[in-house]
Design a protein around this motif. Structure first.
Motif, short mmCIF file in Angstrom:
data_model
loop_
_atom_site.label_atom_id
_atom_site.label_comp_id
_atom_site.label_asym_id
_atom_site.label_seq_id
_atom_site.Cartn_x
_atom_site.Cartn_y
_atom_site.Cartn_z
N PHE A 9 0.80 -1.41 -0.17
CA PHE A 9 -0.02 0.04 -0.02
C PHE A 9 0.88 1.26 0.04
CE2 PHE A 9 -2.89 -3.01 2.34
CZ PHE A 9 -3.90 -3.07 1.38
N ASN A 10 0.46 2.35 -0.65
CA ASN A 10 1.13 3.61 -0.48
C ASN A 10 0.65 4.43 0.73
OD1 ASN A 10 -1.46 4.81 -1.21
ND2 ASN A 10 -0.82 5.41 -3.13
N THR A 14 -3.84 3.41 -0.78
CA THR A 14 -4.06 2.72 -2.12
C THR A 14 -3.24 1.33 -2.40
OG1 THR A 14 -4.74 4.83 -3.25
CG2 THR A 14 -4.04 3.06 -4.77
N CYS A 15 -3.92 0.30 -2.60
CA CYS A 15 -3.02 -0.93 -2.78
C CYS A 15 -2.50 -0.82 -4.21
CB CYS A 15 -4.03 -1.89 -2.96
SG CYS A 15 -2.90 -3.83 -2.96
N MET A 16 -1.07 -0.83 -4.31
CA MET A 16 -0.22 -0.58 -5.35
C MET A 16 0.22 -2.06 -6.11
SD MET A 16 2.33 2.27 -3.87
CE MET A 16 3.40 1.78 -5.30
N PHE A 38 -6.13 -2.43 4.84
CA PHE A 38 -5.69 -1.23 5.03
C PHE A 38 -6.38 -0.55 6.33
CE2 PHE A 38 -5.01 3.28 4.99
CZ PHE A 38 -3.68 3.32 4.94
N GLY A 39 -7.68 -0.66 6.39
CA GLY A 39 -8.38 -0.18 7.76
C GLY A 39 -8.13 -0.92 8.79
N PHE A 40 -7.79 -2.20 8.57
CA PHE A 40 -7.76 -3.01 9.87
C PHE A 40 -6.22 -2.76 10.21
CE2 PHE A 40 -5.25 -6.94 11.00
CZ PHE A 40 -5.92 -7.18 12.30
#
Length: 135
Positions: A9-10, A14-16, A38-40
Motif C-alpha cells: 500500500f502507498n 491505495t493498494c499498489m 488497510f483499515g484493519f
C-alpha cells in the motif's frame, strides 16, 4: 512455511501491488478486501501505539488460528503486508529485504516508475516471485 499473499500500500491507502500464492480461499472482491486490510492495519497500528508502554512501540505481526499477518512500514509511508501460515517465524527481515533490495532497486531507482500507481514492472514482479519461492 507457506506464503499466502503480499500487499503493498502507498501512504494514502491505495493498494499498489497484490499477489496471491497459496491462498486457501480465492479472493472474490479484491477492491473491498484491500480496503478492509488497510483499515484493519490502520486501526490496529493506532491501538498498539496507544497501549504500548514505550513511545514508539511498534506493530509488526498478528496471528489468527489460520494465518499470520506480517507488517512492515517504510519511512515514506509504504506498507508491506505478507500473510503466511502459522509456522512462519519473524518475517521482519524478509519484508525489509523486499523493500530495500526489490522495491527500491526495481522501482524507486527506475526513472520510468511513477509513485502511487499500480506496480506492473516486470523486473519487480519477477524478483518478488523468485524471492518468495526461495523463502
Amino acid at each position: 512455511m507457506l506464503v499466502y499473499t503480499l500487499h503493498i500500500f502507498n501512504r494514502s491507502g491505495t493498494c499498489m501491488y497484490y499477489r496471491e500464492w497459496s491462498r486457501p480461499v480465492p479472493n472474490s472482491d479484491l477492491k473491498s478486501n484491500n480496503k478492509l486490510m488497510f483499515g484493519f492495519l490502520f486501526s490496529l497500528k493506532q491501538l498498539v501505539a496507544k497501549i504500548s508502554p514505550r513511545k514508539g512501540g511498534g506493530f509488526y505481526a498478528c496471528s489468527t488460528n489460520v494465518f499470520k499477518l506480517n507488517y512492515f512500514e517504510t519511512p515514506s509511508g509504504h506498507r508491506f503486508i505478507l500473510c503466511t501460515d502459522l509456522s512462519a517465524g519473524d518475517m521482519r527481515e524478509p519484508l525489509r529485504h523486499i523493500y530495500s533490495h526489490i522495491f527500491v532497486e526495481c522501482l524507486v531507482k527506475n526513472p520510468l516508475w511513477r509513485p502511487n500507481e499500480e506496480i506492473t514492472n516486470a523486473n519487480f514482479v519477477q524478483s518478488i516471485e523468485k524471492y518468495i519461492t526461495s523463502l
